[in-house]
Design an enzyme around this catalytic site. Structure first.
Site, PDB file in Angstrom:
ATOM      1  N   TYR A  17       0.828  -1.211   0.000  1.00 43.05           N
ATOM      2  CA  TYR A  17       0.000   0.000   0.000  1.00 43.05           C
ATOM      3  C   TYR A  17       0.862   1.261   0.000  1.00 43.05           C
ATOM      4  O   TYR A  17       0.643   2.203   0.770  1.00 43.05           O
ATOM      5  CB  TYR A  17      -0.942   0.005   1.218  1.00 43.05           C
ATOM      6  CG  TYR A  17      -1.685  -1.293   1.388  1.00 43.05           C
ATOM      7  CD1 TYR A  17      -2.632  -1.696   0.447  1.00 43.05           C
ATOM      8  CD2 TYR A  17      -1.435  -2.129   2.471  1.00 43.05           C
ATOM      9  CE1 TYR A  17      -3.310  -2.900   0.586  1.00 43.05           C
ATOM     10  CE2 TYR A  17      -2.107  -3.331   2.614  1.00 43.05           C
ATOM     11  CZ  TYR A  17      -3.042  -3.720   1.667  1.00 43.05           C
ATOM     12  OH  TYR A  17      -3.699  -4.910   1.816  1.00 43.05           O
ATOM     13  N   LYS A 275      -2.417 -16.431   8.522  1.00 44.27           N
ATOM     14  CA  LYS A 275      -1.656 -15.553   9.422  1.00 44.27           C
ATOM     15  C   LYS A 275      -0.945 -16.314  10.533  1.00 44.27           C
ATOM     16  O   LYS A 275       0.177 -16.763  10.369  1.00 44.27           O
ATOM     17  CB  LYS A 275      -2.556 -14.447   9.981  1.00 44.27           C
ATOM     18  CG  LYS A 275      -2.849 -13.323   8.976  1.00 44.27           C
ATOM     19  CD  LYS A 275      -3.499 -12.141   9.659  1.00 44.27           C
ATOM     20  CE  LYS A 275      -3.879 -11.029   8.687  1.00 44.27           C
ATOM     21  NZ  LYS A 275      -2.736 -10.298   8.144  1.00 44.27           N
TER      22      LYS A 275
END
Length: 429
Positions: A17, A275
């Protein structure tokens, strides 16, 4: 020690990002141990993010390291097509053991987003094998399920990272209003009315329902009421629509339950995990489903699930995931997460009265400080590093999701840094 070439990094390496023209400042990490990251010039900073929810046992955990070292002497990778191996078999046995007897089939992949893609493919192929045409997934607004294209189609089309792709590129799906009643408030059935209206109207066209359980991550870190999830499960049963639960962020104890769907005492039809699956050591995900769904797919025209990542069932990742789950099965995590929840509440609750704070929320090993204004991420990040902590806010949220090994004074250190930062107007736009 050789100096890290930050100029090359800034000029050539694209971070998450981030812009290549105006990149966010990056801090060079040379090692990590326990709760701490060591930066260049040996500056240690306390990590409040556990590498985006993943490193639940802390860094450089000896048991996890040894699991990788032992496995690499056997084999680091082998294709999973037509081949199997002990780490994959042992891991899948553990996953079926710690989730629910309802699950019988496991698909191993290499990231959370791919686990979501696989779950959606499962649901599509399920109906196709039955000869029934359907076209929508049903979810709620303010959701986030990953950055790949199919996962983006079920993330909030207006309030997520993905609205720039929406112009007739991403498949349109159905979005109910997000839950308004929080985890600790009194339940009101009106909260599920929007969802009920959509499922009643479109149930013959809905492929599957998909939700983040209890915690809407990127969608504002809202903790919604467990009864909402319970009501959704009941509706999925009434209308015979598979329920997919995305536990990629919340799984493995983060909310105080091993899996967040346990707060509602429900069982999904398809479960996605990732995760913390490997304790933050390797990339790995799994999609679990029922024998019923697997058999229907396998009896369809294709006779198989049409997906197969190159690094599917990677032995190294499987080996370290086995050890991470073994650590959890020793049950220390329950005491650890309960301790963290109490300390987060103790140190952060007073911030509710701060002039720049809208709300403070704590659930398990998650603390969210919702600010009234958007945060200047780069400025506040620099401040946090200067004060010896690693906290990465987004939008108007400062949040911490520490490793389960964090101590009392370390939680206080995170709280102190955030408290001081809130007093600076320059960090808020």
């Amino acid at each position: 020690m050789k100096k890290i070439d930050l100029h090359f990094d800034k000029k050539h390496i694209w971070h998450p990002y981030s812009s290549m023209l105006y990149p966010t400042k990056c801090y060079p990490v040379i090692s990590a141990k326990g709760m701490y990251l060591t930066l260049e010039y040996n500056k240690k900073i306390l990590d409040g993010m556990s590498s985006w929810w993943a490193a639940i046992h802390g860094y450089n955990n000896k048991r996890l390291n040894d699991a990788l070292k032992n496995q690499i002497d056997q084999m680091s990778h082998v294709m999973f097509g037509g081949i199997t191996h002990i780490p994959a078999i042992k891991l899948c046995k553990k996953l079926l053991n710690i989730t629910n007897f309802n699950f019988e089939c496991v698909f191993l992949a290499d990231s959370g987003s791919i686990a979501i893609e696989v779950s959606m493919k499962m649901a599509i192929q399920y109906w196709k094998a039955l000869g029934i045409k359907k076209k929508y997934f049903l979810t709620i607004k303010k959701g986030y399920h990953g950055d790949t294209f199919f996962a983006m189609s079920i993330s909030d089309p207006n309030n997520s990272f993905h609205n720039l792709y929406n112009h007739n590129i991403i498949h349109n799906n159905l979005f109910a209003e997000s839950p308004k009643i929080n985890f600790f408030e009194k339940w009101n059935k009106k909260d599920v009315y929007s969802f009920f209206t959509l499922i009643q109207k479109y149930h013959t066209e809905i492929i599957a329902i998909i939700l983040e359980p209890i915690v809407q991550g990127v969608g504002g870190m809202h903790f919604y009421h467990p009864q909402y999830l319970k009501e959704v499960k009941e509706l999925s049963q009434v209308y015979d629509i598979p329920l997919i639960i995305d536990e990629i962020a919340t799984g493995f104890g983060r909310t105080g339950k091993l899996f967040a769907y346990e707060h509602a005492n429900i069982i999904p039809d398809i479960l996605c995990i990732g995760k913390a699956l490997t304790g933050g050591m390797m990339t790995l995900s799994a999609t679990l489903t029922t024998k019923k769904i697997a058999e229907v797919i396998s009896n369809g025209k294709e006779k198989c699930l049409m997906h197969g990542p190159t690094f599917m069932g990677n032995p190294l990742a499987c080996a370290v995931a086995i050890e991470s789950i073994s650590i959890l099965q020793e049950h220390h995590w329950k005491k650890q997460v309960s301790f963290i929840e109490k300390k987060l509440t103790y140190y952060f609750s007073c911030l509710k009265e701060h002039k720049r704070v809208l709300d403070v929320r704590v659930l398990g090993a998650i603390c969210v400080i919702e600010c009234k204004k958007k945060i200047n991420i780069e400025k506040i990040q620099k401040f946090f590093v200067h004060h010896g902590v690693w906290i990465r806010p987004f939008k108007n949220l400062i949040y911490v999701v520490p490793a389960y090994i964090i101590k009392d004074l370390e939680i206080k250190k995170l709280a102190d840094a955030i408290t001081i930062a809130l007093d600076y107007k320059k960090f808020f736009q």
